[in-house]
Design a protein around this motif. Sequence first.
Motif, mmCIF file in Angstrom:
data_model
loop_
_atom_site.group_PDB
_atom_site.id
_atom_site.type_symbol
_atom_site.label_atom_id
_atom_site.label_comp_id
_atom_site.label_asym_id
_atom_site.label_seq_id
_atom_site.Cartn_x
_atom_site.Cartn_y
_atom_site.Cartn_z
ATOM 1 N N LYS A 60 0.825 -1.214 0.000
ATOM 2 C CA LYS A 60 0.000 0.000 0.000
ATOM 3 C C LYS A 60 0.858 1.261 0.000
ATOM 4 O O LYS A 60 0.459 2.287 -0.552
ATOM 5 C CB LYS A 60 -0.944 0.003 1.205
ATOM 6 C CG LYS A 60 -1.888 -1.186 1.280
ATOM 7 C CD LYS A 60 -2.793 -1.291 0.074
ATOM 8 C CE LYS A 60 -3.932 -2.289 0.293
ATOM 9 N NZ LYS A 60 -3.497 -3.634 0.733
ATOM 10 N N ARG A 61 2.042 1.188 0.617
ATOM 11 C CA ARG A 61 2.960 2.326 0.537
ATOM 12 C C ARG A 61 3.325 2.608 -0.912
ATOM 13 O O ARG A 61 3.327 3.756 -1.366
ATOM 14 C CB ARG A 61 4.238 2.050 1.321
ATOM 15 C CG ARG A 61 4.156 2.244 2.804
ATOM 16 C CD ARG A 61 5.521 2.032 3.449
ATOM 17 N NE ARG A 61 5.378 1.707 4.870
ATOM 18 C CZ ARG A 61 6.113 0.832 5.518
ATOM 19 N NH1 ARG A 61 7.084 0.186 4.896
ATOM 20 N NH2 ARG A 61 5.906 0.606 6.801
ATOM 21 N N ALA A 62 3.663 1.555 -1.625
ATOM 22 C CA ALA A 62 4.063 1.721 -3.022
ATOM 23 C C ALA A 62 2.922 2.302 -3.852
ATOM 24 O O ALA A 62 3.117 3.239 -4.642
ATOM 25 C CB ALA A 62 4.503 0.375 -3.594
ATOM 26 N N LEU A 63 1.722 1.767 -3.675
ATOM 27 C CA LEU A 63 0.581 2.206 -4.485
ATOM 28 C C LEU A 63 0.189 3.646 -4.165
ATOM 29 O O LEU A 63 -0.132 4.424 -5.066
ATOM 30 C CB LEU A 63 -0.594 1.253 -4.267
ATOM 31 C CG LEU A 63 -0.396 -0.172 -4.818
ATOM 32 C CD1 LEU A 63 -1.499 -1.095 -4.329
ATOM 33 C CD2 LEU A 63 -0.359 -0.148 -6.345
ATOM 34 N N LEU A 64 0.206 4.002 -2.883
ATOM 35 C CA LEU A 64 -0.156 5.375 -2.528
ATOM 36 C C LEU A 64 0.911 6.350 -3.005
ATOM 37 O O LEU A 64 0.586 7.432 -3.523
ATOM 38 C CB LEU A 64 -0.367 5.512 -1.019
ATOM 39 C CG LEU A 64 -0.714 6.925 -0.532
ATOM 40 C CD1 LEU A 64 -1.949 7.476 -1.236
ATOM 41 C CD2 LEU A 64 -0.894 6.955 0.982
ATOM 42 N N ALA A 65 2.179 5.991 -2.856
ATOM 43 C CA ALA A 65 3.247 6.877 -3.329
ATOM 44 C C ALA A 65 3.129 7.110 -4.826
ATOM 45 O O ALA A 65 3.320 8.238 -5.307
ATOM 46 C CB ALA A 65 4.611 6.297 -2.975
ATOM 47 N N LYS A 66 2.827 6.066 -5.583
ATOM 48 C CA LYS A 66 2.639 6.227 -7.028
ATOM 49 C C LYS A 66 1.443 7.128 -7.310
ATOM 50 O O LYS A 66 1.500 8.022 -8.179
ATOM 51 C CB LYS A 66 2.427 4.860 -7.676
ATOM 52 C CG LYS A 66 2.042 4.896 -9.167
ATOM 53 C CD LYS A 66 3.108 5.555 -10.019
ATOM 54 C CE LYS A 66 2.909 5.272 -11.507
ATOM 55 N NZ LYS A 66 1.634 5.833 -12.023
ATOM 56 N N ALA A 67 0.338 6.947 -6.590
ATOM 57 C CA ALA A 67 -0.844 7.783 -6.790
ATOM 58 C C ALA A 67 -0.551 9.245 -6.488
ATOM 59 O O ALA A 67 -0.996 10.148 -7.208
ATOM 60 C CB ALA A 67 -1.996 7.281 -5.912
ATOM 61 N N LEU A 68 0.213 9.504 -5.437
ATOM 62 C CA LEU A 68 0.559 10.881 -5.081
ATOM 63 C C LEU A 68 1.523 11.486 -6.094
ATOM 64 O O LEU A 68 1.424 12.669 -6.438
ATOM 65 C CB LEU A 68 1.152 10.932 -3.676
ATOM 66 C CG LEU A 68 0.200 10.552 -2.538
ATOM 67 C CD1 LEU A 68 0.942 10.497 -1.215
ATOM 68 C CD2 LEU A 68 -0.974 11.506 -2.452
ATOM 69 N N ASP A 111 1.564 10.799 -9.183
ATOM 70 C CA ASP A 111 0.734 11.128 -10.351
ATOM 71 C C ASP A 111 -0.033 12.428 -10.155
ATOM 72 O O ASP A 111 -0.338 13.133 -11.124
ATOM 73 C CB ASP A 111 -0.245 9.990 -10.633
ATOM 74 C CG ASP A 111 0.442 8.736 -11.156
ATOM 75 O OD1 ASP A 111 1.613 8.819 -11.576
ATOM 76 O OD2 ASP A 111 -0.190 7.664 -11.124
ATOM 77 N N LEU A 112 -0.356 12.765 -8.904
ATOM 78 C CA LEU A 112 -1.087 14.002 -8.615
ATOM 79 C C LEU A 112 -0.171 15.218 -8.521
ATOM 80 O O LEU A 112 -0.635 16.350 -8.601
ATOM 81 C CB LEU A 112 -1.846 13.875 -7.289
ATOM 82 C CG LEU A 112 -3.000 12.872 -7.224
ATOM 83 C CD1 LEU A 112 -3.535 12.790 -5.803
ATOM 84 C CD2 LEU A 112 -4.106 13.253 -8.200
ATOM 85 N N GLU A 130 8.140 15.367 -14.254
ATOM 86 C CA GLU A 130 9.122 14.324 -13.968
ATOM 87 C C GLU A 130 8.658 13.368 -12.879
ATOM 88 O O GLU A 130 9.286 12.321 -12.642
ATOM 89 C CB GLU A 130 10.443 14.970 -13.534
ATOM 90 C CG GLU A 130 10.295 15.791 -12.271
ATOM 91 C CD GLU A 130 11.526 16.624 -11.920
ATOM 92 O OE1 GLU A 130 12.631 16.084 -11.945
ATOM 93 O OE2 GLU A 130 11.344 17.821 -11.634
ATOM 94 N N GLY A 131 7.557 13.707 -12.180
ATOM 95 C CA GLY A 131 7.090 12.889 -11.080
ATOM 96 C C GLY A 131 7.756 13.259 -9.776
ATOM 97 O O GLY A 131 8.485 14.253 -9.672
ATOM 98 N N ALA A 132 7.495 12.453 -8.754
ATOM 99 C CA ALA A 132 7.981 12.764 -7.405
ATOM 100 C C ALA A 132 8.193 11.486 -6.625
ATOM 101 O O ALA A 132 7.729 10.408 -7.017
ATOM 102 C CB ALA A 132 6.968 13.651 -6.682
#
Length: 440
Positions: free
Chosen positions: A83-91, A93-94, A99-101
């Motif tokens: 869930k850390r990985a998925l939320l970090a990717k979602a954030l 994307d926002l 370049e992303g974050a």
Amino acid sequence: MDLKALHKRHVLTPWVAQASLSPPLVVRGEGVWLWDAEGHRYLDLSAGLVAVNLGHGHPKVVKAIAEQAATLAYAAPSLFHDKRALLAKALSDLAPWPEGARVFFTPSGAEANEDAIKFARHLTGRFKVLAAYRSFHGATHGAASLTGENRRFPAEPGIPGVVHFFAPYPYRSPFYTDDPKEEVQRALDHLERVLLHEDPHRVAAIFLEPVVGSNGVIVYPEGYLEGVRALCQRYGILLVFDEVMTGFGRVGAAFAAERLGVVPDLITFAKGVTSAYVPLGGVLVREGLARYFDEHPLPTGHTYAGHPLAVAAGLAAVEAYREEGLFARALTLEGFFREALLDLQEKHPVVGEVRGLGAFFGLELVRDRETKAPLSPWHAPFSPPMQRLLQGLFQEGVYILAKHNILLVAPPLTIREEEFLEGVERLSRALRRVEVEVLG
């Protein structure tokens, strides 16, 4: 058992003297409503502390927390977690960077701001950080040092290297002008003068709330944030947006940086990321800066960094915001809120100014519109009239967050128009009683 008496006997409530406290004992929430132990209902017009953006009891987030608790309730931050990985990717994307974050998770917004100081100092090799006087960045020692208002005082002496400056406040201009363009120019001249006196090449970062939060919901005049961004570019200073309140749909976009069109280097967040159901904060670091930590140890850590229950709640909350179109909903609410609150101002001379953006508005209360004498003084406990107003709001079945002489009107993004109008009418009745006392 008298739970209210038990609470008063054993719990210390933040920021206030304890003896006279008698708020409701809330036991349940649903949507924009709270219920106390006696069954009375309260309209939550401030989304808690401008945090419960999805409203109370959102089933998707509640389910995610329960499922995560049954699966894995804790994982050390040194381990990877789904869930850390998925939320970090979602954030990422926002985030406002093409370049992303990357994300460093924290237990709260205060710790996010403290860690952002560490990141800025490590990334730049510089020591000083600047923040506005009319600001709040948290109550831990470093975050309190960043804070410019009176909640900083109990932490003094604070951490070294923090310097404060004045930012625009059109209603009570610190630059002695009624012209917004002149306000911006004088504010930027002042900021650059402070930088020059501190040596800009010793300054690691400037911290700003892109819309001032609990200190008045101040929307900076057009050109100010752009000017600060330009100063940072000129002197190699990192710009940090504290979006603990403005993030996650509050101003009509995922982040205020997107709505306002000014891109910082780091963003701190908390509150709305989980709709405040589980404590979670963090620092978004643009990828170009985050790469530094590929070869250099990250200079911070927390036992609860990226706690499984919190990141599961955050992932579900972000999915709910997207599915229900809530990042943009404040854009549709903004005009409706403004019209209703300006109507309220016309009826009540105690309302000196209405200001805001998206679903984030402030009412500045005054004793006299001509002199702008505040209903409750700056750097002091609530005045007796302000105390009676807050008591009257509870009697009317409304909860509103107040700071100094400001009421923060920032309900859950799920509020219906009829619910908001009902809240404004209840607020009107409470204001009317105080006006009789204050204005005669």
